[in-house]
Structures are given as structure tokens and as C-alpha cells.
Motif scaffolding. Structure first.
Motif, PDB file in Angstrom:
ATOM      1  N   LEU A 196     -10.529   6.962 -11.145  1.00 36.58           N
ATOM      2  CA  LEU A 196     -11.235   5.709 -10.904  1.00 36.58           C
ATOM      3  C   LEU A 196     -12.610   5.920 -10.280  1.00 36.58           C
ATOM      4  CD1 LEU A 196      -8.284   3.501  -9.565  1.00 36.58           C
ATOM      5  CD2 LEU A 196      -9.086   3.787 -11.912  1.00 36.58           C
ATOM      6  N   LYS A 197     -12.920   7.175  -9.918  1.00 33.06           N
ATOM      7  CA  LYS A 197     -14.221   7.534  -9.357  1.00 33.06           C
ATOM      8  C   LYS A 197     -14.538   6.797  -8.053  1.00 33.06           C
ATOM      9  CE  LYS A 197     -14.750  10.040 -13.028  1.00 33.06           C
ATOM     10  NZ  LYS A 197     -14.496  11.505 -12.950  1.00 33.06           N
ATOM     11  N   ILE A 198     -13.494   6.580  -7.253  1.00 35.02           N
ATOM     12  CA  ILE A 198     -13.694   5.974  -5.932  1.00 35.02           C
ATOM     13  C   ILE A 198     -14.045   7.089  -4.945  1.00 35.02           C
ATOM     14  CG2 ILE A 198     -12.643   4.636  -4.071  1.00 35.02           C
ATOM     15  CD1 ILE A 198     -12.892   3.036  -6.624  1.00 35.02           C
ATOM     16  N   PRO A 199     -15.130   6.980  -4.198  1.00 36.54           N
ATOM     17  CA  PRO A 199     -15.461   8.013  -3.200  1.00 36.54           C
ATOM     18  C   PRO A 199     -14.290   8.216  -2.234  1.00 36.54           C
ATOM     19  CG  PRO A 199     -17.288   6.492  -3.480  1.00 36.54           C
ATOM     20  CD  PRO A 199     -16.135   5.906  -4.241  1.00 36.54           C
ATOM     21  N   GLU A 200     -14.022   9.465  -1.895  1.00 39.93           N
ATOM     22  CA  GLU A 200     -12.850   9.782  -1.092  1.00 39.93           C
ATOM     23  C   GLU A 200     -12.787   8.992   0.209  1.00 39.93           C
ATOM     24  OE1 GLU A 200     -10.522  13.689   0.791  1.00 39.93           O
ATOM     25  OE2 GLU A 200     -12.394  13.937  -0.331  1.00 39.93           O
ATOM     26  N   GLU A 201     -13.940   8.794   0.857  1.00 37.54           N
ATOM     27  CA  GLU A 201     -13.941   8.114   2.153  1.00 37.54           C
ATOM     28  C   GLU A 201     -13.677   6.608   2.019  1.00 37.54           C
ATOM     29  OE1 GLU A 201     -18.338   8.642   0.981  1.00 37.54           O
ATOM     30  OE2 GLU A 201     -16.414   9.645   0.702  1.00 37.54           O
ATOM     31  N   PHE A 241     -10.203   0.781  -0.604  1.00 33.74           N
ATOM     32  CA  PHE A 241      -9.911   0.289  -1.944  1.00 33.74           C
ATOM     33  C   PHE A 241      -8.462  -0.187  -2.051  1.00 33.74           C
ATOM     34  CE2 PHE A 241      -8.636   1.326  -6.434  1.00 33.74           C
ATOM     35  CZ  PHE A 241      -9.281   0.231  -7.023  1.00 33.74           C
ATOM     36  N   LEU A 242      -7.549   0.516  -1.370  1.00 32.05           N
ATOM     37  CA  LEU A 242      -6.143   0.120  -1.392  1.00 32.05           C
ATOM     38  C   LEU A 242      -5.961  -1.262  -0.769  1.00 32.05           C
ATOM     39  CD1 LEU A 242      -4.325   3.464  -0.432  1.00 32.05           C
ATOM     40  CD2 LEU A 242      -4.813   2.548  -2.695  1.00 32.05           C
ATOM     41  N   PHE A 243      -6.653  -1.519   0.338  1.00 31.09           N
ATOM     42  CA  PHE A 243      -6.578  -2.839   0.970  1.00 31.09           C
ATOM     43  C   PHE A 243      -7.231  -3.895   0.074  1.00 31.09           C
ATOM     44  CE2 PHE A 243      -5.804  -0.358   4.833  1.00 31.09           C
ATOM     45  CZ  PHE A 243      -4.824  -1.129   5.443  1.00 31.09           C
ATOM     46  N   TYR A 244      -8.291  -3.494  -0.625  1.00 34.11           N
ATOM     47  CA  TYR A 244      -8.962  -4.398  -1.559  1.00 34.11           C
ATOM     48  C   TYR A 244      -8.014  -4.788  -2.693  1.00 34.11           C
ATOM     49  CZ  TYR A 244     -12.424  -5.938  -5.051  1.00 34.11           C
ATOM     50  OH  TYR A 244     -13.137  -6.656  -5.980  1.00 34.11           O
ATOM     51  N   LEU A 245      -7.218  -3.837  -3.163  1.00 25.55           N
ATOM     52  CA  LEU A 245      -6.277  -4.086  -4.257  1.00 25.55           C
ATOM     53  C   LEU A 245      -5.203  -5.100  -3.861  1.00 25.55           C
ATOM     54  CD1 LEU A 245      -5.658  -0.482  -5.673  1.00 25.55           C
ATOM     55  CD2 LEU A 245      -6.877  -2.345  -6.805  1.00 25.55           C
ATOM     56  N   ILE A 275       0.841  -1.201   0.000  1.00 24.95           N
ATOM     57  CA  ILE A 275       0.000   0.000   0.000  1.00 24.95           C
ATOM     58  C   ILE A 275       0.874   1.249   0.000  1.00 24.95           C
ATOM     59  CG2 ILE A 275      -1.595   1.370   1.415  1.00 24.95           C
ATOM     60  CD1 ILE A 275      -2.928  -1.271   2.233  1.00 24.95           C
ATOM     61  N   HIS A 276       1.935   1.227   0.802  1.00 28.09           N
ATOM     62  CA  HIS A 276       2.859   2.365   0.834  1.00 28.09           C
ATOM     63  C   HIS A 276       3.495   2.586  -0.537  1.00 28.09           C
ATOM     64  CE1 HIS A 276       5.656   5.226   2.535  1.00 28.09           C
ATOM     65  NE2 HIS A 276       6.660   4.570   1.982  1.00 28.09           N
ATOM     66  N   LYS A 277       3.852   1.497  -1.210  1.00 28.44           N
ATOM     67  CA  LYS A 277       4.435   1.584  -2.549  1.00 28.44           C
ATOM     68  C   LYS A 277       3.407   2.118  -3.538  1.00 28.44           C
ATOM     69  CE  LYS A 277       6.765  -1.317  -6.002  1.00 28.44           C
ATOM     70  NZ  LYS A 277       7.221  -2.695  -6.301  1.00 28.44           N
ATOM     71  N   LEU A 278       2.174   1.647  -3.406  1.00 28.24           N
ATOM     72  CA  LEU A 278       1.082   2.080  -4.277  1.00 28.24           C
ATOM     73  C   LEU A 278       0.811   3.566  -4.123  1.00 28.24           C
ATOM     74  CD1 LEU A 278      -1.085   1.176  -6.285  1.00 28.24           C
ATOM     75  CD2 LEU A 278      -2.542   0.582  -4.341  1.00 28.24           C
ATOM     76  N   GLU A 279       0.845   4.050  -2.895  1.00 26.18           N
ATOM     77  CA  GLU A 279       0.631   5.483  -2.631  1.00 26.18           C
ATOM     78  C   GLU A 279       1.758   6.321  -3.215  1.00 26.18           C
ATOM     79  OE1 GLU A 279      -1.956   5.404   1.528  1.00 26.18           O
ATOM     80  OE2 GLU A 279       0.226   5.219   1.613  1.00 26.18           O
ATOM     81  N   GLY A 280       2.934   5.708  -3.378  1.00 24.83           N
ATOM     82  CA  GLY A 280       4.039   6.409  -4.019  1.00 24.83           C
ATOM     83  C   GLY A 280       3.880   6.494  -5.518  1.00 24.83           C
ATOM     84  N   TRP A 281       3.168   5.521  -6.091  1.00 26.35           N
ATOM     85  CA  TRP A 281       2.926   5.503  -7.535  1.00 26.35           C
ATOM     86  C   TRP A 281       1.785   6.434  -7.941  1.00 26.35           C
ATOM     87  CZ3 TRP A 281       3.141  -0.294  -9.563  1.00 26.35           C
ATOM     88  CH2 TRP A 281       4.482  -0.712  -9.570  1.00 26.35           C
ATOM     89  N   PHE A 282       0.735   6.478  -7.140  1.00 26.29           N
ATOM     90  CA  PHE A 282      -0.457   7.241  -7.493  1.00 26.29           C
ATOM     91  C   PHE A 282      -0.855   8.178  -6.352  1.00 26.29           C
ATOM     92  CE2 PHE A 282      -0.698   3.096  -9.583  1.00 26.29           C
ATOM     93  CZ  PHE A 282      -0.886   3.452 -10.919  1.00 26.29           C
ATOM     94  N   GLU A 283      -1.215   9.400  -6.701  1.00 27.10           N
ATOM     95  CA  GLU A 283      -1.725  10.338  -5.700  1.00 27.10           C
ATOM     96  C   GLU A 283      -3.180   9.991  -5.377  1.00 27.10           C
ATOM     97  OE1 GLU A 283      -1.270  14.344  -6.959  1.00 27.10           O
ATOM     98  OE2 GLU A 283       0.918  14.242  -7.116  1.00 27.10           O
ATOM     99  N   LYS A 284      -3.643  10.462  -4.253  1.00 27.29           N
ATOM    100  CA  LYS A 284      -5.004  10.152  -3.817  1.00 27.29           C
ATOM    101  C   LYS A 284      -6.044  10.628  -4.827  1.00 27.29           C
ATOM    102  CE  LYS A 284      -8.045  10.563   0.216  1.00 27.29           C
ATOM    103  NZ  LYS A 284      -8.200  11.130   1.584  1.00 27.29           N
ATOM    104  N   LYS A 285      -5.768  11.773  -5.457  1.00 25.59           N
ATOM    105  CA  LYS A 285      -6.750  12.325  -6.397  1.00 25.59           C
ATOM    106  C   LYS A 285      -6.921  11.440  -7.631  1.00 25.59           C
ATOM    107  CE  LYS A 285      -3.614  15.470  -8.870  1.00 25.59           C
ATOM    108  NZ  LYS A 285      -3.378  16.892  -9.229  1.00 25.59           N
TER     109      LYS A 285
END
Length: 230
Positions: free
Chosen positions: A180-185, A190-194, A164-174
Motif C-alpha cells: 500500500l506504500k504507507i510510510p512505516e512511521e 493508518f490502522l486507526f484511519y481504517l 486493529i488487533h484483528k487487522l494486524e492478524g490478517w496483514f503483516e506490517k510489511k
């Protein structure tokens, strides 16, 4: 009329030895001794000048009262030097391996891996342990086995958190919200789902960002469907 003046320099600095002082009129000079103490010949009306590389220069005009004191105190103020620029060079090739401190073949363990390795080693040697505290060898083995199982789960959680930490480095929250139209909350969920998906996991571990992005778009559709079903 010249008289001996006994004095002491004080400051927030503890090193007060070797401070230069001169009588401006007679040009007699001396250096402070350990602790900032000094003695010099002077007269009423003379000016003493104190100077040092670490202190601001000070001029003191002597009065009759100064000679009547057992010890004449002079306070000096340290020079504060500000740096215009601080440059920190990062040498990526300098590490414990390049310095020969550890072998290049040494395996590096995460905190969870290290705990698990210790527990597994204890489990391996447990039949050789003498029962203690009323606990049988079998009980001790079962206790260690339970801890090993718990630590394996902890290791899996740590691996997912690292992904997840690596994923957050690849993509910004926005990106998750706008593209992807994922609701902010629900972004964190979704990251854990991935990282639960084996194919996405494999793409991340192989550093294949293109494949990871493709799989992530497909999983985003499924995740939003799960949210709608709720």
C-alpha cells in the motif's frame, strides 16, 4: 568393634523420611525416620550406603571422629530429572460451556462492556436510591449519566482497538509498507484511519477479507493524499 552411630541426613528437600541405608560390611540396614534421623551399628572403616529414588546414592567411609560426634551428618543431593519432550494438547472444545459451568446462552462481556452495563444498571435504579453525603438524587443521576457517557466512549475505543488487533492478524506490517506504500512511521495511524470508516468496519465484522482489502486499497490512496496535503 561395633558401636551405635547416631546420625541425620540433610538436603534441600524437606522429606527425609524412609531413606534406605546399609552397612556394606555387616549388611545391617535401616531407614531414616522423620526429619532424616537414623541409628545403626557400625565400626571404624565401615562404609554406609544411602539410597532413595529422589536422591543420588552416597557412600560414606566412617572414621573414629564420626563416632565421637553427638550427631553424624550426611548430606544428600536430590536427583534432577530433565524431560526430553513436553507436549501440550489444546482441547478447543473443552470450555466452561461444554463442562456445563455456564449456559451456552450467556453473553460474554469485554471489560469496557462490563463497566458500561454496571453503570447503566445503577442509572436505572438511581431514583430509588436515598441521597447520601449531601448529594441530591438529581446530582447523583447526573454523576452516573456522566460516567455512563464516558464509558460509552471507552467502549467505542475498545471496539476499534479490537478491530486493529484483528487487522494486524490478517496483514503483516510489511504489507502496508510494500503493497500500500504507507510510510512505516504512519502505519499505526493508518490502522486507526481504517477502523473509523463504516464500510471497512462492516467488512471486518462480517469477516469479509476480500471486501476489506478492496476498501483498504481505496482508503490507502486517500490517506496518502492527506499526508501529502500536510
Amino acid at each position: 568393634m561395633n558401636r551405635k552411630l547416631n546420625g541425620k541426613v540433610t538436603s534441600s528437600f524437606s522429606d527425609l523420611e524412609g531413606i534406605y541405608l546399609i552397612n556394606n560390611r555387616s549388611k545391617e540396614n535401616t531407614l531414616t525416620e522423620h526429619g532424616g534421623y537414623f541409628s545403626i551399628q557400625a565400626s571404624v572403616g565401615d562404609t554406609l550406603v544411602f539410597s532413595s529414588v529422589q536422591f543420588k546414592a552416597a557412600k560414606v567411609a566412617l572414621s573414629e571422629a564420626d563416632f565421637n560426634k553427638e550427631l553424624f551428618f550426611v548430606k544428600l543431593y536430590p536427583i534432577v530429572r530433565f524431560l526430553d519432550d513436553v507436549r501440550i494438547n489444546e482441547y478447543k472444545n473443552i470450555n466452561a460451556v461444554s463442562l456445563g459451568i455456564i449456559s451456552p446462552n450467556t453473553k460474554h462481556y469485554t471489560p469496557a462492556e462490563r463497566k458500561l452495563k454496571t453503570a447503566e444498571e445503577l442509572h436505572w435504579y438511581s431514583p430509588l436510591l436515598i441521597p447520601f453525603g449531601g448529594m441530591s438524587v438529581d446530582g447523583l443521576i447526573n454523576s452516573i449519566s456522566g460516567r455512563t457517557s464516558m464509558l460509552k466512549k471507552e467502549l467505542e475505543v475498545e471496539k476499534k482497538e479490537l478491530l486493529i488487533h484483528k487487522l494486524e492478524g490478517w496483514f503483516e506490517k510489511k504489507y502496508f509498507i510494500e503493497n500500500l506504500k504507507i510510510p512505516e512511521e504512519y502505519v499505526k495511524g493508518f490502522l486507526f484511519y481504517l477502523v473509523e470508516d463504516p464500510k471497512f468496519n462492516a467488512a471486518m465484522k462480517s469477516k469479509n477479507k476480500t471486501m476489506a482489502t478492496f476498501i483498504m486499497n481505496d482508503l490507502a490512496v486517500k490517506y496518502k493524499q492527506l499526508l501529502n496535503d500536510k
